[in-house]
Design a protein around this motif. Structure first.
Motif, PDB file in Angstrom:
ATOM      1  N   LEU A  40      -1.921  -1.748   7.053  1.00 54.40           N
ATOM      2  CA  LEU A  40      -2.733  -0.536   6.952  1.00 54.40           C
ATOM      3  C   LEU A  40      -3.739  -0.468   8.090  1.00 54.40           C
ATOM      4  CD1 LEU A  40      -4.084   1.942   5.649  1.00 54.40           C
ATOM      5  CD2 LEU A  40      -5.309   0.359   4.119  1.00 54.40           C
TER       6      LEU A  40
ATOM      7  N   CYS B 248      -0.314   3.857   2.048  1.00 50.24           N
ATOM      8  CA  CYS B 248      -1.711   4.252   2.172  1.00 50.24           C
ATOM      9  C   CYS B 248      -2.008   4.823   3.562  1.00 50.24           C
ATOM     10  CB  CYS B 248      -2.614   3.041   1.914  1.00 50.24           C
ATOM     11  SG  CYS B 248      -4.373   3.401   2.032  1.00 50.24           S
TER      12      CYS B 248
ATOM     13  N   ALA C  83      -9.387   2.729   8.750  1.00 50.47           N
ATOM     14  CA  ALA C  83      -9.124   2.500   7.330  1.00 50.47           C
ATOM     15  C   ALA C  83     -10.335   1.843   6.666  1.00 50.47           C
ATOM     16  CB  ALA C  83      -7.895   1.616   7.163  1.00 50.47           C
TER      17      ALA C  83
END
Length: 332
Positions: free
Chosen positions: A225, A197, A232
């Protein structure tokens, strides 16, 4: 959608019912008038769906459990109103003691009714020049956490069906891009999605799949992430806030530590419950558990069209969602 109401209406006083059916069946579908209006309207229970006070949908229920004349005005389709209307009719039927419901579905709408628990029970046939199949819903064959089971044979042969949301896709194992998952490999596949991601994660109904989402390794993948990208965004949308979800390695603990990056909310109570759980990663990664508690589904590493479709549905639910008191207490 707190501005949506479904109510019963007397046929004799129901001009709005007739107006909607005129526009949808006769004008749009080209159903002959002498076929659209029948004697069963006098004895049927009629339902009117109002959105922001305006009549936009209708349907009817016969005493023998036949559901028909389901219609949503064109400009109001694609918003989940058809499902809202059907679930109201089904709930009314169950309250009246009906254990089986029947309907006649246009073939393109069969998946929509299957999501509500109906099963096909006939071959394809023509009705007013349109391909249909009979479908049945039985309270005895539904799982305990589903809505009341309905069995229905359409009282009118020219019912129009307006599916509002594509049902959870069934795995097609001939598709080389689809990876079947079970409890044994689901965590590995989800971690692979999360580790690839770049920015955004959307997770729907993880409380129905605690066996997958309440795992330390999943939280660690989310933390990686956040470490990679301090901008994010992780969105977690619950249908119910259960005690089980609040304990263990929960996504709520991630939201407590990174409140500006991870948000957990509960969908609006007026929205219907779904049996699936899913995760959408950026604009292409997709994990689906069609019936989450069965612990099987599929993953696609690249599925832009599917992610776009389901992300739109997720965003609509998210925009009307709430911060549940149990969530607030946990985050404090």
């Amino acid at each position: 959608m707190s501005d949506v109401v479904v109510t019963t209406v007397d046929w004799q006083a129901g001009k709005a019912l007739r107006d909607i059916r005129q526009r949808v069946f006769i004008d749009e579908q080209q159903v002959p008038e002498d076929l659209e209006w029948d004697a069963q309207d006098e004895e049927a229970t009629h339902f009117l769906l109002l959105r922001a006070g305006h009549p936009v949908g209708t349907g009817r229920l016969l005493k023998d459990g036949h559901i028909g004349r389901i219609a949503i005005l064109p400009q109001h389709r694609g918003l989940g109103l058809g499902e809202r209307l059907m679930r109201a009719i089904m709930a009314h039927a169950i309250a009246k003691g009906m254990r089986t419901l029947l309907l006649s579905a246009q073939t393109h709408a069969v998946p929509f009714y299957q999501r509500l628990g109906f099963e096909v029970c006939s071959d394809i046939y023509l009705d007013a020049g349109i391909e249909h199949q009979d479908m049945r819903w039985s309270n005895d064959t539904q799982e305990s956490d589903h809505l009341p089971h309905i069995e229905f044979v359409s009282p009118g042969r020219f019912t129009i069906h307006n599916p509002d949301e594509e049902p959870p896709a069934k795995p097609d194992y001939s598709d080389p891009d689809m990876i079947p998952i079970t409890e044994q490999n689901a965590q590995e596949q989800l971690i692979e999605l999360l580790d690839g991601c770049l920015q955004s994660v959307r997770i729907f109904a993880p409380e129905q799949a605690l066996w997958l989402f309440n795992r330390k390794a999943i939280l660690q993948a989310c933390e990686r992430l956040i470490a990679r990208n301090p901008k994010a965004r992780i969105q977690v949308l619950l249908q119910e806030v259960s005690n089980d979800f609040l304990s263990g390695h929960t996504l709520l603990s991630l939201a407590r530590r990174f409140p500006s990056l991870c948000q957990v909310r509960k969908q609006h109570p007026d929205l219907p419950r779904q049996s699936y759980a899913q995760a959408m990663i950026d604009q292409q990664g997709f994990l689906m558990l069609p019936i989450a508690r069965q612990r099987e589904g599929f993953v696609r590493q690249t599925s832009r069209d599917q992610v776009k479709r389901w992300s739109d549905t997720f965003d609509e639910r998210w925009n009307s969602s709430q911060t549940d008191p149990a969530i607030r207490s946990f985050l404090l």
